[in-house]
Design an enzyme around this catalytic site. Structure first.
Site, mmCIF file in Angstrom:
data_model
loop_
_atom_site.group_PDB
_atom_site.id
_atom_site.type_symbol
_atom_site.label_atom_id
_atom_site.label_comp_id
_atom_site.label_asym_id
_atom_site.label_seq_id
_atom_site.Cartn_x
_atom_site.Cartn_y
_atom_site.Cartn_z
ATOM 1 N N LYS A 50 0.827 -1.209 0.000
ATOM 2 C CA LYS A 50 0.000 0.000 0.000
ATOM 3 C C LYS A 50 0.862 1.259 0.000
ATOM 4 C CE LYS A 50 -4.057 -1.973 2.281
ATOM 5 N NZ LYS A 50 -4.950 -1.900 3.462
ATOM 6 N N CYS A 74 -0.566 1.165 6.013
ATOM 7 C CA CYS A 74 -0.950 0.279 7.122
ATOM 8 C C CYS A 74 -1.941 -0.772 6.643
ATOM 9 C CB CYS A 74 -1.632 1.062 8.245
ATOM 10 S SG CYS A 74 -0.606 2.249 9.103
ATOM 11 N N ASP A 75 -1.966 -1.880 7.350
ATOM 12 C CA ASP A 75 -3.009 -2.876 7.127
ATOM 13 C C ASP A 75 -3.227 -3.630 8.434
ATOM 14 O OD1 ASP A 75 -4.684 -4.197 4.875
ATOM 15 O OD2 ASP A 75 -3.910 -5.878 6.041
ATOM 16 N N SER A 76 -4.476 -3.935 8.725
ATOM 17 C CA SER A 76 -4.806 -4.638 9.970
ATOM 18 C C SER A 76 -5.636 -5.882 9.685
ATOM 19 C CB SER A 76 -5.604 -3.728 10.914
ATOM 20 O OG SER A 76 -4.869 -2.588 11.286
#
EC number: 3.6.1.9
Length: 211
Positions: A50, A74-76
């Site tokens: 990203k 970010c990624d969660s």
């Protein structure tokens, strides 16, 4: 100025909370391209993808890089008993997951990729390779025992469908969390301590509390 490579309103609010002036540039990366079973590696790779995608867009749209100092991707995702729970696709899936999660615990993992743009040229590859750091922050979450009535009532709201794991700790979902072990802001979408520490490594702590 700081660039956030995410459309997440929760992440934007966290940056507002620490008075970090930012511009949102949403990544074009197709997350379905990445089939990775390991949850920690997956969020790390997605955060980097990203960030790289947003950096490419920043350069292609002829933004002056010297007006920006850093970019964050970010990624969660939520890990429950070794299974990856991303955003629920429908009410049926959400209810099924909450029935399993009730009275149990899991881990919210957030991958972070920070790219320093300070004094950078417009060479995306060299910027990404030489001026970036990444990491994953994990927070253990223990849920309360919930009745089917509570689960169905929460599933009837719009809140959980935009959240990894199907809950928002900063919203109504916070009612159902017994305790957490680890970083609170990480559960919302990004770890503020991680961000602070890594901005300091790049000599960019001046961006914080810029009211």
């Amino acid at each position: 100025m700081f660039v956030l490579a995410s459309a997440s309103k929760a992440r934007q609010k966290l940056l507002d909370q620490i008075a970090l002036r930012h511009k949102v540039i949403v990544s074009d990366f197709d997350e379905t391209q990445l089939q990775e079973p390991d949850p920690i590696l997956k969020v790390k790779l997605l955060a980097k993808a990203k960030a790289d995608s947003a950096l490419k867009k920043l350069i292609e749209e002829n933004h002056a890089l010297n007006t920006y100092q850093a970019l964050l991707g970010c990624d969660s995702l939520f890990e429950f008993k070794g299974e990856i729970f991303e955003k629920p696709i429908d009410k049926e899936q959400l209810i099924s997951r909450w029935q399993r999660m009730s009275g149990q615990s899991g881990f919210l993992h957030t991958g972070h990729c920070l790219i320093s743009l300070d004094n950078s040229k417009s060479d995306r590859e060299s910027i990404s390779q030489n001026n970036s750091c990444d990491g994953v922050v994990s927070t253990r979450i223990e849920f309360m025992n919930l009745s089917n009535f509570e689960i169905n009532k929460y599933a009837s709201t719009s809140e959980p469908y935009n959240c990894a794991g199907g809950f928002a700790i900063e919203g109504n979902g916070g009612l159902f969390i017994k305790k957490i072990d680890g970083c609170f802001s990480n559960v919302i979408g990004l770890s503020l301590p991680w961000l602070k520490n890594n901005l300091e490594k790049f000599g960019l702590s001046r961006l914080l509390l810029d009211r």
